[in-house]
Scaffold this motif. Structure first.
Motif, PDB file in Angstrom:
ATOM      1  N   UNK A 137      -0.682  -4.574  -5.315  1.00  0.00           N
ATOM      2  CA  UNK A 137      -0.503  -3.182  -4.624  1.00  0.00           C
ATOM      3  C   UNK A 137      -1.762  -2.341  -5.155  1.00  0.00           C
ATOM      4  N   UNK A 138      -2.061  -1.506  -4.113  1.00  0.00           N
ATOM      5  CA  UNK A 138      -2.900  -0.459  -3.920  1.00  0.00           C
ATOM      6  C   UNK A 138      -2.211   1.033  -3.864  1.00  0.00           C
ATOM      7  N   UNK A 139      -2.311   1.942  -4.763  1.00  0.00           N
ATOM      8  CA  UNK A 139      -1.650   3.092  -4.634  1.00  0.00           C
ATOM      9  C   UNK A 139      -2.247   4.355  -5.248  1.00  0.00           C
ATOM     10  N   UNK A 140      -1.942   5.428  -4.681  1.00  0.00           N
ATOM     11  CA  UNK A 140      -2.509   6.630  -5.275  1.00  0.00           C
ATOM     12  C   UNK A 140      -1.539   7.447  -5.785  1.00  0.00           C
ATOM     13  N   UNK A 141      -0.197   6.931  -5.909  1.00  0.00           N
ATOM     14  CA  UNK A 141       1.124   7.916  -6.637  1.00  0.00           C
ATOM     15  C   UNK A 141       1.007   7.412  -7.985  1.00  0.00           C
ATOM     16  N   UNK A 142       1.718   8.264  -8.767  1.00  0.00           N
ATOM     17  CA  UNK A 142       2.065   8.173 -10.355  1.00  0.00           C
ATOM     18  C   UNK A 142       2.521   6.745 -10.381  1.00  0.00           C
ATOM     19  N   UNK A 143       2.059   5.981 -11.246  1.00  0.00           N
ATOM     20  CA  UNK A 143       2.500   4.619 -11.817  1.00  0.00           C
ATOM     21  C   UNK A 143       3.901   4.973 -12.444  1.00  0.00           C
ATOM     22  N   UNK A 144       4.940   4.316 -11.953  1.00  0.00           N
ATOM     23  CA  UNK A 144       6.176   4.471 -12.420  1.00  0.00           C
ATOM     24  C   UNK A 144       6.742   3.121 -12.851  1.00  0.00           C
TER      25      UNK A 144
ATOM     26  N   UNK B  43      -7.142  10.093  -6.331  1.00  0.00           N
ATOM     27  CA  UNK B  43      -7.250  10.072  -4.723  1.00  0.00           C
ATOM     28  C   UNK B  43      -6.042  10.887  -3.914  1.00  0.00           C
ATOM     29  N   UNK B  44      -6.436  11.607  -3.116  1.00  0.00           N
ATOM     30  CA  UNK B  44      -5.787  12.163  -2.379  1.00  0.00           C
ATOM     31  C   UNK B  44      -4.870  11.384  -1.304  1.00  0.00           C
ATOM     32  N   UNK B  45      -5.111  10.303  -1.072  1.00  0.00           N
ATOM     33  CA  UNK B  45      -4.522   9.473  -0.257  1.00  0.00           C
ATOM     34  C   UNK B  45      -4.639   7.870  -0.582  1.00  0.00           C
ATOM     35  N   UNK B  46      -3.893   7.034  -0.429  1.00  0.00           N
ATOM     36  CA  UNK B  46      -3.838   5.543  -0.438  1.00  0.00           C
ATOM     37  C   UNK B  46      -5.346   5.312   0.379  1.00  0.00           C
ATOM     38  N   UNK B  47      -5.259   6.054   1.551  1.00  0.00           N
ATOM     39  CA  UNK B  47      -6.582   5.761   2.274  1.00  0.00           C
ATOM     40  C   UNK B  47      -7.970   5.981   1.783  1.00  0.00           C
ATOM     41  N   UNK B  48      -7.799   6.762   0.873  1.00  0.00           N
ATOM     42  CA  UNK B  48      -9.063   7.145   0.008  1.00  0.00           C
ATOM     43  C   UNK B  48      -9.369   6.252  -0.952  1.00  0.00           C
ATOM     44  N   UNK B  49      -8.185   5.629  -1.396  1.00  0.00           N
ATOM     45  CA  UNK B  49      -8.423   4.545  -2.365  1.00  0.00           C
ATOM     46  C   UNK B  49      -9.092   3.166  -1.618  1.00  0.00           C
ATOM     47  N   UNK B  50      -8.220   2.903  -0.476  1.00  0.00           N
ATOM     48  CA  UNK B  50      -8.766   1.942   0.412  1.00  0.00           C
ATOM     49  C   UNK B  50     -10.035   1.980   0.738  1.00  0.00           C
ATOM     50  N   UNK B  51     -10.524   3.185   1.225  1.00  0.00           N
ATOM     51  CA  UNK B  51     -12.051   3.391   1.488  1.00  0.00           C
ATOM     52  C   UNK B  51     -12.754   3.172   0.326  1.00  0.00           C
ATOM     53  N   UNK B  52     -12.469   3.464  -0.953  1.00  0.00           N
ATOM     54  CA  UNK B  52     -13.290   3.457  -2.032  1.00  0.00           C
ATOM     55  C   UNK B  52     -13.620   1.690  -2.253  1.00  0.00           C
ATOM     56  N   UNK B  53     -12.228   1.174  -2.195  1.00  0.00           N
ATOM     57  CA  UNK B  53     -12.366  -0.205  -2.421  1.00  0.00           C
ATOM     58  C   UNK B  53     -13.377  -0.935  -1.507  1.00  0.00           C
ATOM     59  N   UNK B  54     -13.469  -0.769  -0.106  1.00  0.00           N
ATOM     60  CA  UNK B  54     -14.086  -1.183   0.782  1.00  0.00           C
ATOM     61  C   UNK B  54     -15.814  -0.931   0.590  1.00  0.00           C
TER      62      UNK B  54
ATOM     63  N   UNK C 221       1.764  -8.177  -9.033  1.00  0.00           N
ATOM     64  CA  UNK C 221       1.276  -9.025 -10.015  1.00  0.00           C
ATOM     65  C   UNK C 221      -0.227  -8.296 -10.233  1.00  0.00           C
ATOM     66  N   UNK C 222      -0.860  -7.611  -9.440  1.00  0.00           N
ATOM     67  CA  UNK C 222      -2.006  -7.009  -9.532  1.00  0.00           C
ATOM     68  C   UNK C 222      -1.764  -5.741  -9.133  1.00  0.00           C
ATOM     69  N   UNK C 223      -2.116  -4.781  -9.842  1.00  0.00           N
ATOM     70  CA  UNK C 223      -1.885  -3.377  -9.711  1.00  0.00           C
ATOM     71  C   UNK C 223      -3.207  -2.604  -9.581  1.00  0.00           C
ATOM     72  N   UNK C 224      -3.435  -1.657  -8.555  1.00  0.00           N
ATOM     73  CA  UNK C 224      -4.744  -0.779  -8.664  1.00  0.00           C
ATOM     74  C   UNK C 224      -3.928   0.453  -8.211  1.00  0.00           C
ATOM     75  N   UNK C 225      -3.748   1.667  -9.245  1.00  0.00           N
ATOM     76  CA  UNK C 225      -3.150   2.673  -8.972  1.00  0.00           C
ATOM     77  C   UNK C 225      -4.098   3.711  -9.544  1.00  0.00           C
TER      78      UNK C 225
ATOM     79  N   UNK D 272       1.080  -1.260  -0.056  1.00  0.00           N
ATOM     80  CA  UNK D 272      -0.286  -0.107   0.009  1.00  0.00           C
ATOM     81  C   UNK D 272       1.119   1.259   0.115  1.00  0.00           C
ATOM     82  N   UNK D 273       0.466   2.329  -0.565  1.00  0.00           N
ATOM     83  CA  UNK D 273       0.942   3.532  -0.774  1.00  0.00           C
ATOM     84  C   UNK D 273       2.464   3.626  -0.756  1.00  0.00           C
ATOM     85  N   UNK D 274       2.848   2.982  -1.959  1.00  0.00           N
ATOM     86  CA  UNK D 274       4.226   2.841  -2.218  1.00  0.00           C
ATOM     87  C   UNK D 274       4.489   2.638  -3.700  1.00  0.00           C
ATOM     88  N   UNK D 275       5.275   3.783  -4.241  1.00  0.00           N
ATOM     89  CA  UNK D 275       5.319   3.901  -5.693  1.00  0.00           C
ATOM     90  C   UNK D 275       6.522   3.141  -6.314  1.00  0.00           C
TER      91      UNK D 275
END
Length: 190
Positions: free
Chosen positions: A114-121, A134-145, A126-130, A93-96
């Motif tokens: 991986x679940x992340x809100x940073x620019x995909x570099x 989202x202002x934060x990874x927490x926002x992305x995880x909240x949306x996921x839930x 193996x599974x990527x959700x970026x 989480x939260x790591x680019x």
């Protein structure tokens, strides 16, 4: 990925994550080194979401010490032997960048997400959700839930909210959107 993403895309991205969560009995959650509120909030939040909804699974959170954010409930990381990664899912989480991931044993896991809100570099898991909308990874995880219909224990909601508040500069940064406030409101309701 930038900008707004359709509900269909969210659903398919989140379905891929749910498929992997369903497939593993042991899940080990990672985040970046020297954690901030977003890294810890998303990690603690996801840990408690998964424990609430999948009590039969073993869920761990690993990484370096919480430091300044040691005030957060359940911020002491789990001690996990290398052998725990055999047959496990590692969620990052939260790591680019791979060099920033706290505890590089994620590479020992049978599968990585991986679940992340940073620019995909570049691909880390193996599974990527970026999604940079989202202002934060927490926002992305909240949306996921929310999109996945998962129950939130109060600690999960509180942890995700703290991460949203800190990564948005108390809702002052340009990354703060109507979506941010809608998810923050939903978390407060929980």
């Amino acid at each position: 990925n930038t900008g707004a993403i359709s509900t269909e895309r969210y659903t398919s991205m989140f379905e891929a994550v749910m498929k992997e969560i369903a497939a593993f009995d042991r899940i080990i959650i990672h985040r970046h080194n020297n954690p901030d509120g977003d890294a810890l909030g998303s990690q603690i939040g996801l840990k408690h979401i998964l424990r609430e909804n999948f009590p039969e699974k073993t869920i761990y959170a690993v990484g370096d010490e919480a430091g300044f954010y040691g005030f957060m409930e359940d911020s002491v990381m789990d001690e996990v032997p290398d052998s725990a990664y055999t047959g496990a899912l590692a969620v990052i989480l939260d790591c680019g960048a791979p060099t920033l991931i706290s505890d590089d044993r994620y590479r020992l896991a049978s599968k990585t997400v991986r679940m992340d809100h940073h620019i995909f570099c570049g691909q880390i898991a193996q599974v990527e959700v970026t999604d940079t909308s989202y202002e934060s990874c927490c926002g992305l995880v909240a949306q996921f839930a929310k999109e996945s219909g998962l129950r939130l224990a109060p600690l999960a909601a509180k942890s995700l909210y703290i991460g949203m508040v800190t990564d948005s500069g108390r809702f002052r940064y340009d990354s703060t959107t109507a979506q941010t406030f809608a998810l923050a409101s939903w978390l407060r309701e929980q």
